[in-house]
Every structure is written in C-alpha cells, then in structure tokens.
Write a protein that holds these residues in place. Structure first.
Motif, PDB file in Angstrom:
ATOM      1  N   LEU A 228       0.856  -1.178   0.000  1.00 14.24           N
ATOM      2  CA  LEU A 228       0.000   0.000   0.000  1.00 14.24           C
ATOM      3  C   LEU A 228       0.894   1.231   0.000  1.00 14.24           C
ATOM      4  O   LEU A 228       1.803   1.348   0.836  1.00 14.24           O
ATOM      5  CB  LEU A 228      -0.881  -0.028   1.255  1.00 14.24           C
ATOM      6  N   LEU A 229       0.656   2.112  -0.962  1.00 11.31           N
ATOM      7  CA  LEU A 229       1.382   3.372  -1.053  1.00 11.31           C
ATOM      8  C   LEU A 229       0.452   4.516  -0.678  1.00 11.31           C
ATOM      9  O   LEU A 229      -0.727   4.501  -1.037  1.00 11.31           O
ATOM     10  CB  LEU A 229       1.867   3.618  -2.488  1.00 11.31           C
ATOM     11  N   ARG A 230       0.998   5.504   0.010  1.00 11.44           N
ATOM     12  CA  ARG A 230       0.257   6.753   0.228  1.00 11.44           C
ATOM     13  C   ARG A 230       0.773   7.733  -0.817  1.00 11.44           C
ATOM     14  O   ARG A 230       1.977   7.984  -0.919  1.00 11.44           O
ATOM     15  CB  ARG A 230       0.496   7.321   1.619  1.00 11.44           C
ATOM     16  N   CYS A 231      -0.138   8.272  -1.607  1.00  7.02           N
ATOM     17  CA  CYS A 231       0.218   9.212  -2.661  1.00  7.02           C
ATOM     18  C   CYS A 231       0.222  10.638  -2.122  1.00  7.02           C
ATOM     19  O   CYS A 231      -0.339  10.917  -1.059  1.00  7.02           O
ATOM     20  CB  CYS A 231      -0.781   9.091  -3.813  1.00  7.02           C
ATOM     21  N   SER A 232       0.817  11.549  -2.872  1.00  8.05           N
ATOM     22  CA  SER A 232       0.955  12.933  -2.421  1.00  8.05           C
ATOM     23  C   SER A 232      -0.391  13.625  -2.229  1.00  8.05           C
ATOM     24  O   SER A 232      -0.483  14.579  -1.463  1.00  8.05           O
ATOM     25  CB  SER A 232       1.798  13.732  -3.419  1.00  8.05           C
ATOM     26  N   ASP A 233      -1.441  13.137  -2.889  1.00  6.43           N
ATOM     27  CA  ASP A 233      -2.764  13.745  -2.735  1.00  6.43           C
ATOM     28  C   ASP A 233      -3.570  13.094  -1.609  1.00  6.43           C
ATOM     29  O   ASP A 233      -4.751  13.392  -1.430  1.00  6.43           O
ATOM     30  CB  ASP A 233      -3.546  13.691  -4.048  1.00  6.43           C
ATOM     31  N   GLY A 234      -2.932  12.206  -0.836  1.00  4.95           N
ATOM     32  CA  GLY A 234      -3.591  11.576   0.308  1.00  4.95           C
ATOM     33  C   GLY A 234      -4.335  10.293  -0.026  1.00  4.95           C
ATOM     34  O   GLY A 234      -4.850   9.636   0.866  1.00  4.95           O
ATOM     35  N   THR A 235      -4.396   9.932  -1.295  1.00  6.24           N
ATOM     36  CA  THR A 235      -5.049   8.688  -1.668  1.00  6.24           C
ATOM     37  C   THR A 235      -4.084   7.528  -1.499  1.00  6.24           C
ATOM     38  O   THR A 235      -2.883   7.729  -1.282  1.00  6.24           O
ATOM     39  CB  THR A 235      -5.552   8.731  -3.133  1.00  6.24           C
ATOM     40  N   PHE A 236      -4.628   6.325  -1.615  1.00  4.39           N
ATOM     41  CA  PHE A 236      -3.817   5.127  -1.505  1.00  4.39           C
ATOM     42  C   PHE A 236      -3.798   4.378  -2.826  1.00  4.39           C
ATOM     43  O   PHE A 236      -4.759   4.406  -3.589  1.00  4.39           O
ATOM     44  CB  PHE A 236      -4.367   4.182  -0.428  1.00  4.39           C
TER      45      PHE A 236
ATOM     46  N   SER B 259       9.904   6.706  -9.325  1.00  7.51           N
ATOM     47  CA  SER B 259      10.494   7.380 -10.494  1.00  7.51           C
ATOM     48  C   SER B 259       9.454   7.741 -11.551  1.00  7.51           C
ATOM     49  O   SER B 259       9.733   8.531 -12.442  1.00  7.51           O
ATOM     50  CB  SER B 259      11.562   6.488 -11.130  1.00  7.51           C
ATOM     51  N   GLY B 260       8.283   7.135 -11.452  1.00 11.65           N
ATOM     52  CA  GLY B 260       7.257   7.352 -12.469  1.00 11.65           C
ATOM     53  C   GLY B 260       7.360   6.396 -13.639  1.00 11.65           C
ATOM     54  O   GLY B 260       6.616   6.502 -14.607  1.00 11.65           O
TER      55      GLY B 260
ATOM     56  N   PRO C 250       5.188  12.597  -4.914  1.00 10.88           N
ATOM     57  CA  PRO C 250       5.889  11.407  -4.442  1.00 10.88           C
ATOM     58  C   PRO C 250       4.931  10.442  -3.736  1.00 10.88           C
ATOM     59  O   PRO C 250       3.901  10.834  -3.205  1.00 10.88           O
ATOM     60  CB  PRO C 250       6.928  11.950  -3.469  1.00 10.88           C
ATOM     61  N   VAL C 251       5.318   9.184  -3.747  1.00  6.00           N
ATOM     62  CA  VAL C 251       4.565   8.146  -3.047  1.00  6.00           C
ATOM     63  C   VAL C 251       5.429   7.579  -1.927  1.00  6.00           C
ATOM     64  O   VAL C 251       6.660   7.644  -1.987  1.00  6.00           O
ATOM     65  CB  VAL C 251       4.120   7.011  -3.992  1.00  6.00           C
ATOM     66  N   GLU C 252       4.757   7.053  -0.920  1.00  3.20           N
ATOM     67  CA  GLU C 252       5.458   6.490   0.237  1.00  3.20           C
ATOM     68  C   GLU C 252       4.897   5.104   0.516  1.00  3.20           C
ATOM     69  O   GLU C 252       3.673   4.924   0.579  1.00  3.20           O
ATOM     70  CB  GLU C 252       5.228   7.395   1.445  1.00  3.20           C
ATOM     71  N   LEU C 253       5.770   4.142   0.688  1.00  6.07           N
ATOM     72  CA  LEU C 253       5.347   2.804   1.076  1.00  6.07           C
ATOM     73  C   LEU C 253       4.919   2.857   2.539  1.00  6.07           C
ATOM     74  O   LEU C 253       5.708   3.221   3.409  1.00  6.07           O
ATOM     75  CB  LEU C 253       6.486   1.800   0.898  1.00  6.07           C
ATOM     76  N   VAL C 254       3.643   2.535   2.811  1.00  8.34           N
ATOM     77  CA  VAL C 254       3.145   2.623   4.180  1.00  8.34           C
ATOM     78  C   VAL C 254       2.791   1.259   4.773  1.00  8.34           C
ATOM     79  O   VAL C 254       2.613   1.136   5.986  1.00  8.34           O
ATOM     80  CB  VAL C 254       1.939   3.582   4.286  1.00  8.34           C
TER      81      VAL C 254
END
Length: 95
Positions: A6-14, A31-32, A43-47
């Motif tokens: 699950l990634l958290r995206c910069s817009d707050g979505t998953f 990297s896109g 950016p995305v973050e692995l949560v």
C-alpha cells in the motif's frame, strides 16, 4: 516470495498493488517509470506491505484491500486489528 503493498500518494489517496520484487516496484513507482495511477500523484510512500507464498495469495489480498474504505486502510497501516474488525462489522461485510 510475493508482496501486497500500500502506497500513500501525495494527494492523500492510496494505491494498492502486488509484486514479486518490492524494491524494484517501489523504485518504479517513485520514479514514475510504471505510469498509471501513481504517476501524477508522486511522491509516493510505502506505508504497508506483507509477504505471501504465492502470487494468487498476494493478488487476493490486493483485491480485498482495494475494496476497503480509507479508514480501514489507515487501520491496516497502524496494524490496528481491532479497528479493522470494527469497520468490517459496521459495513456488514468481511472486506
């Protein structure tokens, strides 16, 4: 070994996905290189991520989690199993 993540995206979505190479796949999202949903939400973050023995098991987890509410995904990230159970009962679904 296969992973559901699950990634958290910069817009707050998953974004939820599965892979057999977590490090490579995360680098592609960051990297896109993989385009798609996360491309414009970097950016995305692995949560969260978990390991599975088979691809089918990882895909089943991905499908289940994609159907969850944002609140239930947040509980998963916190590993709050009580809250996940409460949210499942509130919806009357085992999702």
């Amino acid at each position: 070994m296969f992973h559901c993540y699950l990634l958290r995206c910069s817009d707050g979505t998953f974004y939820c996905g599965h892979t057999d190479d977590m490090e490579r796949r995360l680098a592609e999202h960051k990297s896109g290189a993989c385009g798609g949903y996360t491309y414009k939400r970097r950016p995305v973050e692995l949560v969260w991520n978990d390991a599975f023995q088979t691809r089918d098991d990882a895909k089943a987890a991905e499908k289940r989690i994609k159907g969850w509410s944002k609140a239930k995904k947040e509980a998963l990230i916190q590993r709050d199993w009580v809250r996940i159970s409460e949210l499942a009962r509130c919806r009357g679904l085992n999702r």
